[in-house]
Design an enzyme around this catalytic site. Structure first.
Site, PDB file in Angstrom:
ATOM      1  CB  VAL A 183     -15.177 -52.641  27.256  1.00  0.00           C
ATOM      2  CG1 VAL A 183     -16.120 -53.400  26.878  1.00  0.00           C
ATOM      3  CG2 VAL A 183     -15.320 -53.159  28.810  1.00  0.00           C
ATOM      4  CG  ASP A 184     -12.695 -49.646  23.636  1.00  0.00           C
ATOM      5  OD1 ASP A 184     -13.571 -49.961  23.449  1.00  0.00           O
ATOM      6  OD2 ASP A 184     -11.985 -48.715  23.757  1.00  0.00           O
ATOM      7  CG  PHE A 185      -6.811 -55.970  24.772  1.00  0.00           C
ATOM      8  CD1 PHE A 185      -6.267 -54.812  23.055  1.00  0.00           C
ATOM      9  CD2 PHE A 185      -6.818 -57.187  25.563  1.00  0.00           C
ATOM     10  CE1 PHE A 185      -5.295 -55.940  23.017  1.00  0.00           C
ATOM     11  CE2 PHE A 185      -5.430 -57.518  24.754  1.00  0.00           C
ATOM     12  CZ  PHE A 185      -5.246 -56.817  23.769  1.00  0.00           C
TER      13      PHE A 185
END
Length: 414
Positions: A183-185
């Site tokens: 999700v961060d990426f």
């Protein structure tokens, strides 16, 4: 990748006030495409991400690089300046930087920078062309806007865990988080995409703008076709473990000495597989005569049959047979195996980059997937920076003489 081509974002200056992973990834992508990214970090402390992960780049001569795996993978092609923006003198420096900038990316809590006069409206007044991007967990408004956000929370909230994990009825059944912080990426990529769209808009209109990016939004969008399936049918698809989402058979198959991932989800690929298996009767078997039966209803039964067959072959022989038959398959790689893969090597995905402060004189980075653009490829020009490595040079660029820089340093503003 070395190139003499003009970089896509050459001449664009980005102020990166973000920390940890999602937003730094977004700023890094802009740097890969040629932008001058100035990473603003707290004096002595720096980006919190410098302490995340399990490994750190060893320093030359006992130097502590404070470059963790999290930091190293998301901060190349940046210059680091230390600055205490809570001090009036630090705010003045930042405003001077903003006057020269095209983009500012930050991921502080909602409203946090407004206390220091560093919010969009305040900075827009001194640079109307500024593109200001805020990255938060839940967005700038709404009942949860003030809450902190981390990758795992959104894998749980946005639906990723609901469709990832061991299928019901099997040992260990239940939801699982993906290994990488996906999700961060993905939020980082969405950040870069939004900024580039805003730059295109500014080219056409001369106007800057404000961008509100949320990990929550990315986490829901990432569930993609599986979430769309739910929106269409109202039925939640089951967790399939390693099974494919588009049909079957698609799963890991076990060989005598290794594992292969097989995707034979079309009717033709399934027919070819039954021929390779020397069990053509399976193609007409009423248990497996539709994609739905192979991929869902009778999936477990079919995979047992395939694995009974595949265990009689080495992984190399199995891969060769499937390749010859035109059936999509790939050998499962441990992390060390990835870098021995001939296609990975051909694509030059391991990017050894000079690093003046590293013990070995270089650091191995993961090449940008955008490195194969024919006219303006992404490149790696700078290793991840040491904390404050470029402070003096950056301040000199905006007109600060040595005496003024010394005064700021003595006052612990930089």
């Amino acid at each position: 990748m070395t190139t003499t081509s003009r970089a896509a974002l050459e001449g664009i200056r980005v102020i990166d006030m973000s920390r940890v992973f999602a937003a730094p990834v977004g700023a890094q992508i802009l740097g890969d495409l040629g932008a001058d990214v100035i990473k603003v970090e707290r004096p002595l402390i720096g980006d919190d991400g410098r302490g995340y992960g399990f490994s750190w780049v060893p320093g030359k001569g006992g130097i502590e690089t404070r470059q963790s795996s999290f930091f190293t993978v998301s901060n190349r092609n940046k210059r680091s300046i230390t600055l205490n923006h809570a001090r009036p003198e630090g705010q003045e420096v930042l405003r001077d930087l903003v006057k020269t900038a095209d983009v500012l990316i930050e991921n502080y809590k909602v409203g946090d920078l407004k206390r220091f006069g560093l919010d969009y409206e305040s900075l827009k007044a001194i640079n109307p062309r500024l593109i200001y991007c805020s990255v938060t967990g839940f967005g700038q408004t709404g009942p949860m806007a003030a809450l902190p956000g981390y990758d795992g929370l959104f894998q749980a909230t946005g639906g990723m865990m609901a469709v990832t994990g061991v299928p019901e009825g099997q040992p260990g059944a239940g939801p699982l988080k993906t290994g990488p912080s996906l999700v961060d990426f993905m939020t980082g990529h969405n950040t870069a995409l939004a900024v580039m769209g805003a730059l295109m808009h500014r080219n056409a209109t001369g106007e800057g703008q404000y961008i509100d990016i949320a990990l929550l939004d990315s986490s829901v969008a990432m569930v993609s076709h599986i979430m769309q399936d739910y929106l269409i049918s109202g039925n939640a698809p089951p967790r399939l473990g390693n099974g494919g989402n588009g049909g079957g058979p698609a799963d890991l198959i076990h060989c005598a000495d290794g594992i292969i991932y097989l995707t034979a989800g079309t009717d033709e690929h399934w027919r070819r597989l039954t021929v390779v298996m020397k069990q053509p009767e399976l193609n007409e078997d009423p248990r497996f005569d539709t994609n739905l039966k192979r991929g869902k209803t009778n999936r477990a039964e079919l995979m047992d049959i395939i694995n009974t067959w595949s265990r009689g072959f080495s992984a190399a022989d199995m891969q060769a047979m499937l390749d010859e038959a035109g059936i999509p398959a790939a050998r499962y790689n441990e992390l060390a195996d990835v870098w021995e893969d001939p296609q990975v090597q051909h694509r030059q995905l391991r990017a050894t980059t000079p690093h003046a402060f590293a013990e070995s004189g270089s650091v191995d980075l993961i090449a940008s997937p955008l490195a194969k653009m024919s006219a303006s490829p992404a490149t790696i020009r700078l290793a991840p920076p040491m904390l404050g490595e470029h402070t003096d040079a950056i301040l000199a660029e905006i007109g600060y003489d040595e005496e003024r820089v010394k005064a700021l340093r003595d006052a612990q503003v930089i």
